[in-house]
Scaffold this active site. Sequence first.
Site, PDB file in Angstrom:
ATOM      1  NE  ARG A  91      -4.070  -1.890   0.228  1.00  0.00           N
ATOM      2  CZ  ARG A  91      -4.077  -2.954  -0.560  1.00  0.00           C
ATOM      3  NH1 ARG A  91      -3.071  -3.138  -1.406  1.00  0.00           N
ATOM      4  NH2 ARG A  91      -5.058  -3.828  -0.522  1.00  0.00           N
ATOM      5  CG  HIS A 121      -1.972  -0.857  -8.050  1.00  0.00           C
ATOM      6  ND1 HIS A 121      -2.593  -0.045  -7.139  1.00  0.00           N
ATOM      7  CD2 HIS A 121      -2.110  -2.120  -7.561  1.00  0.00           C
ATOM      8  CE1 HIS A 121      -3.104  -0.761  -6.156  1.00  0.00           C
ATOM      9  NE2 HIS A 121      -2.811  -2.031  -6.387  1.00  0.00           N
TER      10      HIS A 121
END
Length: 310
Positions: A225, A273
């Site tokens: 994250r 990502h």
Amino acid sequence: MRPNILFAAGKTQWQDYEKPLKSALAAKGVDGKISLDFAPAEVDYIVYAPSSALQDFTPYTRAKAVLNLWAGVEKIVGNTTLQIPLARMVDPGLTQGMVEWVSGHVLRYHLRLDIDIRREAAEWRPRTPPLASERSVVVLGLGALGQKVARQLADFGFDVTGWSRSAKSLDGIRCLHGEDGLRDALHRAEIVVLLLPDTAATENTLNAGTLALMPKGACIINPGRGPLIDDDALLAALDAGHIGRATLDVFRIEPLPEAHPYWHHPKVTVTPHIAADTRASTASHVIAENIRRGEAGEQFLHLVDRSLGY
């Protein structure tokens, strides 16, 4: 009565999930109807992605559970209108994708492949990299993903240490926990992999103080994250030469803004990502199994602990 399953993860996702979900439901013996559109009071299960336009769960008075398509639940877990069970996604395809991505970048840093790939002149400079057993790798976060990654790296022969907020135990892997354990882990972290959830307790796990604990030249890999890292502190540590390199797949703002220093920093690799994504082919079986369990009155899999945030 046939359960009504609302697919509230968007029309684009529906194109990928319609056939696999229907097939998985049939394989589980669930005679349910799945659609993008039901009257809220007629919905029994909600298949969900946090990017969904559905934010008010109050009208869904019959719903038994919200089944998240993503591993991360930080964008929904605090929704006060959500009062029914919330299950996060633990997808074997996602897990395997993460294991492969992390392993590739750990090996890249371990073998110092960038030296060969980025060589600008015709130089014959033989070198012998250390063996994996001579390289210390630390995995921060020992949930389902962290455990799989730690075991794979240990299978390669790396000296693996895992750290978690609460005590965990993995055969063949040094496991530490708590604040003292984090300091001990980072002292040995030649390569650190971040796989912690995004909670108030984990924000800025790597900051100026904790980065300073790591060996000079250490490498950081973050597929977990974005908020786990204090960006300014990492950039300062890279510029000072204390941290050697960083590969970052997740960010506080995504897509990463064009003007962000990470894009142009010579010691940073940015990936968009892609470390791990939910695969419709495998995630559909997880969703179908939870619906089968709900219809049979059994405990749902992978329920979120609201007090912990994951």
